[in-house]
Design a protein around this motif. Structure first.
Motif, PDB file in Angstrom:
ATOM      1  N   SER A  45      60.688 -32.730  40.142  1.00 61.08           N
ATOM      2  CA  SER A  45      59.719 -31.487  39.720  1.00 61.08           C
ATOM      3  C   SER A  45      60.749 -30.206  40.088  1.00 61.08           C
ATOM      4  O   SER A  45      60.500 -29.353  39.186  1.00 61.08           O
ATOM      5  N   LYS A  46      61.366 -30.145  41.122  1.00 63.32           N
ATOM      6  CA  LYS A  46      61.970 -28.969  41.642  1.00 63.32           C
ATOM      7  C   LYS A  46      63.228 -29.044  40.547  1.00 63.32           C
ATOM      8  O   LYS A  46      63.597 -27.834  40.114  1.00 63.32           O
ATOM      9  N   LEU A  87      63.302 -29.489  37.657  1.00 56.37           N
ATOM     10  CA  LEU A  87      62.695 -28.737  36.375  1.00 56.37           C
ATOM     11  C   LEU A  87      62.397 -27.241  36.510  1.00 56.37           C
ATOM     12  O   LEU A  87      62.721 -26.526  35.633  1.00 56.37           O
ATOM     13  N   SER A  88      61.872 -27.233  37.925  1.00 53.25           N
ATOM     14  CA  SER A  88      61.351 -25.844  37.864  1.00 53.25           C
ATOM     15  C   SER A  88      62.792 -24.690  38.194  1.00 53.25           C
ATOM     16  O   SER A  88      62.749 -23.794  37.595  1.00 53.25           O
ATOM     17  N   VAL A  89      63.677 -25.208  38.833  1.00 50.84           N
ATOM     18  CA  VAL A  89      64.882 -24.518  38.940  1.00 50.84           C
ATOM     19  C   VAL A  89      65.637 -24.052  37.759  1.00 50.84           C
ATOM     20  O   VAL A  89      66.007 -23.229  37.429  1.00 50.84           O
ATOM     21  N   LYS A  99      64.410 -24.092  34.711  1.00 46.64           N
ATOM     22  CA  LYS A  99      63.672 -23.190  34.122  1.00 46.64           C
ATOM     23  C   LYS A  99      63.786 -21.764  34.340  1.00 46.64           C
ATOM     24  O   LYS A  99      63.967 -20.838  33.868  1.00 46.64           O
ATOM     25  N   SER A 100      63.757 -21.570  35.853  1.00 48.53           N
ATOM     26  CA  SER A 100      63.928 -20.352  36.362  1.00 48.53           C
ATOM     27  C   SER A 100      65.496 -19.616  36.146  1.00 48.53           C
ATOM     28  O   SER A 100      65.642 -18.614  35.847  1.00 48.53           O
TER      29      SER A 100
END
Ligand code: MG
Ligand code: MG
Length: 265
Positions: free
Chosen positions: A138-139, A141-143, A145-146
């Motif tokens: 999950s991290k 994916l979010s990193v 995307k950021s």
């Protein structure tokens, strides 16, 4: 799709010009139309990446969606590639070929797609989790995307490609991950890949200068593992992390404007 800097993969890229192509307002309108089809396709596709669906079913959905709206799948037929999507699951980094593989709970899958509209090609990718994924996935994916958002924010007429690379690298490494540096973004137009390469590591203030009216794909490709070594499958396309680590990929197509850029897909 992604450009590869490794010599053994250069069949994917035929650099014939070393200048950014500048598009007319009419062509930029085609980028908007091409990109609107692509963005709608990925928006509709992402929720379908659930346990039990095969990557080939996702591919068939995407192809029908694009053709119904007057677009053409841009990857299909490119250097012999036979599909609309690249579906890269878990340790597969890019260019995973849709097939019989069925997604299972906990997978992460990158859905990479290209659309041609009146010849103008847009390219975009989202990575999604299937069901319950680990906190680390999950991290990741979010990193990633950021990092894409930071890369997009670094674009304006007159900025350098290295400004984007540096912004992407900064976010990825601050998040505790690494960019798979052999894989890069690229210019877009009437071809799937063209000048310039848009690497995910680099120094601000270096590299080609981006003129207003050019179009590029920005695409952080990130691994959760320590090694950035990749291997190519016997299918000639699928690239995976050599150490089996998870990887993620997000991509936008942007058109460079005076003050920033327009995200078209
Ligand atoms: Mg691309
Ligand atoms: Mg792509």
């Amino acid at each position: 799709m992604t450009h590869l800097l490794l010599p053994q993969f250069t069949f994917l890229y035929t650099p014939s010009v070393t200048q950014c192509q500048v598009f007319t307002p009419a062509e930029i309108e085609l980028f908007r139309k091409s990109g609107a089809i692509l963005r709608a396709c990925l928006d509709a596709l992402a929720p379908k990446a659930v346990a039990g669906i095969s990557t080939l079913e996702l591919d068939q959905f995407a192809e029908a969606f694009i053709r119904k709206r007057g677009g053409v799948p841009a990857f299909k037929g490119y250097k012999g590639y036979a599909h609309t999507l690249c579906t890269s699951v878990n340790d597969e980094v890019v260019h995973g070929i849709p097939g019989r593989r069925v997604l299972i709970d906990g997978d992460i899958v990158a859905l990479d797609c290209g659309v041609a509209f009146e010849g103008i090609i847009t390219d975009a990718c989202v990575s999604v989790g299937v069901g319950q994924i680990t906190p680390q996935a999950s991290k990741l994916l979010s990193v990633t995307k950021s990092a894409l958002a930071a890369g997009v924010a670094a674009v304006r007429g007159g900025s350098r490609v290295g400004d984007i690379s540096s912004a992407v690298q900064g976010v990825v490494e601050a998040g505790g991950f690494r960019c798979v540096s052999a894989l890069t973004g690229h210019g877009l137009g009437y071809t799937v890949h063209q000048f310039p390469d848009v690497p995910n590591i680099g120094k601000a203030g270096t590299g080609p200068t981006l003129p207003v009216g050019t179009a590029i794909a920005i695409e952080p490709i990130v691994t959760a593992g320590k090694s950035i070594e990749i291997t190519q499958a016997d299918d000639g396309w699928t690239l995976s992390m050599a150490d089996g680590a998870l990887s993620a990929h997000f991509e936008h197509t942007v058109v460079v404007t005076e003050r920033g850029c327009e995200v078209v897909a």
